[in-house]
Write a protein that holds these residues in place. Structure first.
Motif, PDB file in Angstrom:
ATOM      1  N   VAL A   8       6.012 -41.101  -0.914  1.00 19.12           N
ATOM      2  CA  VAL A   8       6.075 -42.791  -1.392  1.00 19.12           C
ATOM      3  C   VAL A   8       6.758 -42.685  -2.767  1.00 19.12           C
ATOM      4  O   VAL A   8       7.020 -41.533  -3.235  1.00 19.12           O
ATOM      5  CB  VAL A   8       4.560 -43.113  -1.667  1.00 19.12           C
ATOM      6  CG1 VAL A   8       3.794 -43.108  -0.413  1.00 19.12           C
ATOM      7  CG2 VAL A   8       3.870 -42.066  -2.689  1.00 19.12           C
ATOM      8  N   SER A   9       7.033 -43.851  -3.006  1.00 24.18           N
ATOM      9  CA  SER A   9       7.721 -43.890  -4.406  1.00 24.18           C
ATOM     10  C   SER A   9       6.874 -44.160  -5.531  1.00 24.18           C
ATOM     11  O   SER A   9       5.644 -44.589  -5.387  1.00 24.18           O
ATOM     12  CB  SER A   9       8.692 -45.377  -4.336  1.00 24.18           C
ATOM     13  OG  SER A   9       7.965 -46.380  -4.007  1.00 24.18           O
ATOM     14  N   ALA A  10       7.381 -44.036  -6.793  1.00 21.47           N
ATOM     15  CA  ALA A  10       6.510 -44.072  -7.927  1.00 21.47           C
ATOM     16  C   ALA A  10       6.218 -45.784  -8.168  1.00 21.47           C
ATOM     17  O   ALA A  10       4.889 -45.932  -8.773  1.00 21.47           O
ATOM     18  CB  ALA A  10       7.319 -43.747  -9.310  1.00 21.47           C
ATOM     19  N   ALA A  11       6.906 -46.655  -7.835  1.00 20.44           N
ATOM     20  CA  ALA A  11       6.617 -47.995  -7.685  1.00 20.44           C
ATOM     21  C   ALA A  11       5.619 -48.395  -7.159  1.00 20.44           C
ATOM     22  O   ALA A  11       4.543 -49.066  -7.548  1.00 20.44           O
ATOM     23  CB  ALA A  11       7.902 -49.015  -7.557  1.00 20.44           C
ATOM     24  N   ILE A  12       5.123 -47.787  -6.037  1.00 24.45           N
ATOM     25  CA  ILE A  12       3.985 -48.439  -5.191  1.00 24.45           C
ATOM     26  C   ILE A  12       2.937 -47.923  -5.798  1.00 24.45           C
ATOM     27  O   ILE A  12       1.717 -48.390  -5.486  1.00 24.45           O
ATOM     28  CB  ILE A  12       4.319 -47.971  -3.460  1.00 24.45           C
ATOM     29  CG1 ILE A  12       3.313 -48.424  -2.816  1.00 24.45           C
ATOM     30  CG2 ILE A  12       4.005 -46.313  -3.639  1.00 24.45           C
ATOM     31  CD1 ILE A  12       3.206 -49.948  -2.884  1.00 24.45           C
ATOM     32  N   VAL A  13       2.799 -46.638  -6.229  1.00 22.34           N
ATOM     33  CA  VAL A  13       1.752 -45.945  -7.005  1.00 22.34           C
ATOM     34  C   VAL A  13       1.279 -47.016  -8.023  1.00 22.34           C
ATOM     35  O   VAL A  13       0.177 -47.366  -8.529  1.00 22.34           O
ATOM     36  CB  VAL A  13       2.031 -44.537  -7.465  1.00 22.34           C
ATOM     37  CG1 VAL A  13       0.638 -44.322  -8.442  1.00 22.34           C
ATOM     38  CG2 VAL A  13       2.425 -43.625  -6.582  1.00 22.34           C
ATOM     39  N   ILE A  14       2.401 -47.417  -9.000  1.00 17.63           N
ATOM     40  CA  ILE A  14       1.959 -48.602  -9.788  1.00 17.63           C
ATOM     41  C   ILE A  14       1.488 -49.788  -9.464  1.00 17.63           C
ATOM     42  O   ILE A  14       0.235 -50.390  -9.804  1.00 17.63           O
ATOM     43  CB  ILE A  14       3.334 -48.813 -10.788  1.00 17.63           C
ATOM     44  CG1 ILE A  14       3.828 -47.610 -11.486  1.00 17.63           C
ATOM     45  CG2 ILE A  14       2.797 -49.962 -11.683  1.00 17.63           C
ATOM     46  CD1 ILE A  14       5.411 -47.957 -12.289  1.00 17.63           C
ATOM     47  N   VAL A  15       1.900 -50.388  -8.241  1.00 13.73           N
ATOM     48  CA  VAL A  15       1.523 -51.820  -7.549  1.00 13.73           C
ATOM     49  C   VAL A  15      -0.017 -51.379  -7.090  1.00 13.73           C
ATOM     50  O   VAL A  15      -0.975 -52.127  -7.376  1.00 13.73           O
ATOM     51  CB  VAL A  15       2.419 -51.997  -6.499  1.00 13.73           C
ATOM     52  CG1 VAL A  15       1.766 -52.766  -5.564  1.00 13.73           C
ATOM     53  CG2 VAL A  15       3.853 -52.291  -7.008  1.00 13.73           C
ATOM     54  N   VAL A  16      -0.397 -50.410  -6.426  1.00  9.97           N
ATOM     55  CA  VAL A  16      -1.556 -49.879  -6.072  1.00  9.97           C
ATOM     56  C   VAL A  16      -2.637 -49.687  -7.086  1.00  9.97           C
ATOM     57  O   VAL A  16      -3.676 -50.241  -7.015  1.00  9.97           O
ATOM     58  CB  VAL A  16      -1.616 -48.999  -4.968  1.00  9.97           C
ATOM     59  CG1 VAL A  16      -2.955 -48.454  -4.373  1.00  9.97           C
ATOM     60  CG2 VAL A  16      -0.659 -49.244  -3.836  1.00  9.97           C
ATOM     61  N   SER A  17      -2.063 -49.072  -8.029  1.00 13.93           N
ATOM     62  CA  SER A  17      -3.131 -48.728  -9.351  1.00 13.93           C
ATOM     63  C   SER A  17      -3.407 -50.110  -9.871  1.00 13.93           C
ATOM     64  O   SER A  17      -4.768 -50.482 -10.124  1.00 13.93           O
ATOM     65  CB  SER A  17      -2.423 -47.997 -10.070  1.00 13.93           C
ATOM     66  OG  SER A  17      -2.334 -46.676  -9.687  1.00 13.93           O
ATOM     67  N   LEU A  18      -2.555 -50.977 -10.213  1.00 13.98           N
ATOM     68  CA  LEU A  18      -2.783 -52.169 -10.695  1.00 13.98           C
ATOM     69  C   LEU A  18      -3.668 -53.336  -9.984  1.00 13.98           C
ATOM     70  O   LEU A  18      -4.547 -53.971 -10.395  1.00 13.98           O
ATOM     71  CB  LEU A  18      -1.376 -52.990 -10.995  1.00 13.98           C
ATOM     72  CG  LEU A  18      -1.310 -54.490 -11.681  1.00 13.98           C
ATOM     73  CD1 LEU A  18      -2.066 -54.274 -12.924  1.00 13.98           C
ATOM     74  CD2 LEU A  18      -0.126 -55.124 -11.726  1.00 13.98           C
TER      75      LEU A  18
END
Length: 482
Positions: free
Chosen positions: A377-387
């Motif tokens: 996965v990309s780092a951006a999706i980790v930020i999106v899911v965490s938010l």
């Protein structure tokens, strides 16, 4: 006469079955009159039985001059047993029901019986609800004992208008339930509707208030709650004073109150313990968190998959660089991460408390970092899911948080298939669904659809206390002015 008394005792014991907690004691008074005492040792307070029943019966002397020679009369026994819950009953079914309810059955000569409430009430102490903590406000929460819960409400509402209507639901569990409202404040239509729906419940078991909620809610096919479920007595008292009604169930600390509207899902009891400007800001934050939780994952997938031209060139180049080497499309990438987080959340709830925190925090960090480094996965999706996950926890009601997660998965699916067009279709469907819901006759989107302008002072904003001099008009209370 002794044979008749023995027949009743044996019949009740036969109905209860062969059980080690069925106790039947034969007692003889000082004048030689035989009395039987039948009870369930697992439900009664044995010390109370010995002190209030056994000892007075053994020492009782029937005064024939006062009561006459009629040995079937229980009046002589009432003068020796001092207990406020002593009542005369007749019939086998009534005797069995009394014993199962924690009463001791005193069988007199003839077919007469007295029942005394000596129930052993095991209950935990009143403490702050773990799911509804507050910074400023009362720290008391409901417990599993209905009588204690009624006292917590009466302590806050010292009014003769406060009404508790008891009823028994469940043919097998025979659970005691109380309908609570303020006479003269709650509308008669609302109270009658509550009585009608509670009376229509046909089931053998009521083990928790959720059983009642499913029976009396207006619509079953919706993820959104239509009744407020709370452990806070101050929240229930506030709803009663507004003109709502509540249902309290024995055996659970969760009370139900209604009607409930969509915008009330963003309010907490603490809003009324803070200044008006602070409470208004907190409501805006909760509403913003709700919108972010349902829209952020879907917007990310729609923009990255179908509408890259909407992104600024530096941001588009950064996302393209992050996604280089990721083998999955953005939709599957987001779906996998969100499902993984939901599994971690559920595991954290079901695991023991100490291990659950480690599972939820360490598991999310380790899996997220490992997935990014592995190129899955990309780092951006980790930020999106965490938010998105953080925004879900902002919801004041746990059931509303679950509804948010259901909606965000639906929006994510629509965005993955149709892009922004699918997301707009989902918005229209959601608005139509919310506008069609009712809660005990009150529109779910009130006070906006239909329009109740006086109620706006406690919706998006929380007006100062002197300005909130009238109760919500959408409830049609019997007494509008506070």
């Amino acid at each position: 006469m002794d044979k008749q008394r023995q027949d009743i005792a044996e019949a009740v014991a036969a109905r209860l079955g062969v059980s080690p907690d069925v106790i039947c004691r034969r007692l003889r008074t000082r004048e030689g009159l035989e009395v039987s005492c039948l009870y369930l040792s697992s439900l009664v307070d044995q010390t109370l039985v010995d002190e209030v029943i056994i000892r007075p019966i053994l020492n009782a002397a029937r005064e024939t001059d006062a009561y006459g020679p009629d040995a079937e009369s229980p009046d002589w026994l009432r003068d020796h047993i001092y207990h406020g819950q002593l009542k005369e009953i007749d019939g086998l079914d009534a005797c069995v029901e009394a014993v199962l309810d924690g009463h001791a059955l005193i069988l007199l000569p003839g077919r007469r019986a007295l029942a005394m409430d000596v129930c052993k009430r095991e209950q935990r102490s009143v403490e702050e609800p773990s799911t509804e903590s507050t910074i400023r406000g009362p720290r008391e929460g409901f417990v599993e004992d209905l009588i204690r819960n009624l006292s917590l409400i009466r302590k806050r509402v010292k009014s003769d208008k406060l009404v508790f209507e008891p009823m028994v639901l469940g043919t097998e569990t025979k659970t005691l339930v109380c309908l609570t409202y303020m006479r003269g404040i709650a509308s008669d239509r609302l109270v009658d509707e509550f009585r009608k729906r509670l009376g229509a419940i046909q089931t053998d078991s009521i083990l928790e208030s959720a059983y009642i909620e499913e029976w009396i809610q207006d619509k079953a096919l919706t993820p959104f709650p239509q009744l407020m479920a709370t452990e806070r007595p101050d929240a229930v008292a506030a709803k009663l004073l507004e003109g709502q009604a509540a249902v309290l169930t024995d055996g659970t600390p969760i009370a139900l109150a209604g009607p409930l509207t969509f915008f009330q899902l963003f309010t907490t009891p603490e809003d009324y313990y803070q200044r008006a400007d602070i409470a208004t800001l907190l409501r805006w934050l909760r509403m913003a968190a709700f919108l972010m939780s349902i829209f952020v994952p879907a917007l990310y997938v729609a923009v990255v998959s179908y509408h890259q031209e909407m992104l600024p060139m530096p941001l588009l180049a950064s996302l393209a660089a992050q996604r280089e080497g990721v083998p999955f499309p953005a939709f599957l990438e987001a779906m996998m991460m969100m499902l993984t987080f939901e599994i971690l959340r559920e595991a954290g709830l079901r695991m023991p408390r100490i291990a659950g925190q480690a599972i939820s925090i360490v598991g999310a960090l380790v899996l997220g970092q490992a997935a990014v480094e592995a190129g899955i996965v990309s780092a951006a999706i980790v930020i999106v899911v965490s938010l998105t996950a953080i925004c879900n926890f902002v919801s004041p009601m746990y059931s509303f948080g679950i509804a948010q997660r259901i909606v965000q998965f639906a929006f994510l699916l629509l965005a993955g298939i149709l892009g922004l067009f699918g997301l707009m279709c989902g918005c229209f469907i959601l608005l139509i669904h919310l506008a069609s819901l009712r809660s005990f006759g009150v529109r779910y989107f009130a006070p906006f659809a239909p329009l109740y302008l006086p109620d706006w002072k406690d919706t998006f904003v929380r007006a100062p206390r002197p300005a909130m001099s009238r109760r919500p008009a959408m409830l049609r209370p019997g007494k509008t002015r506070r």
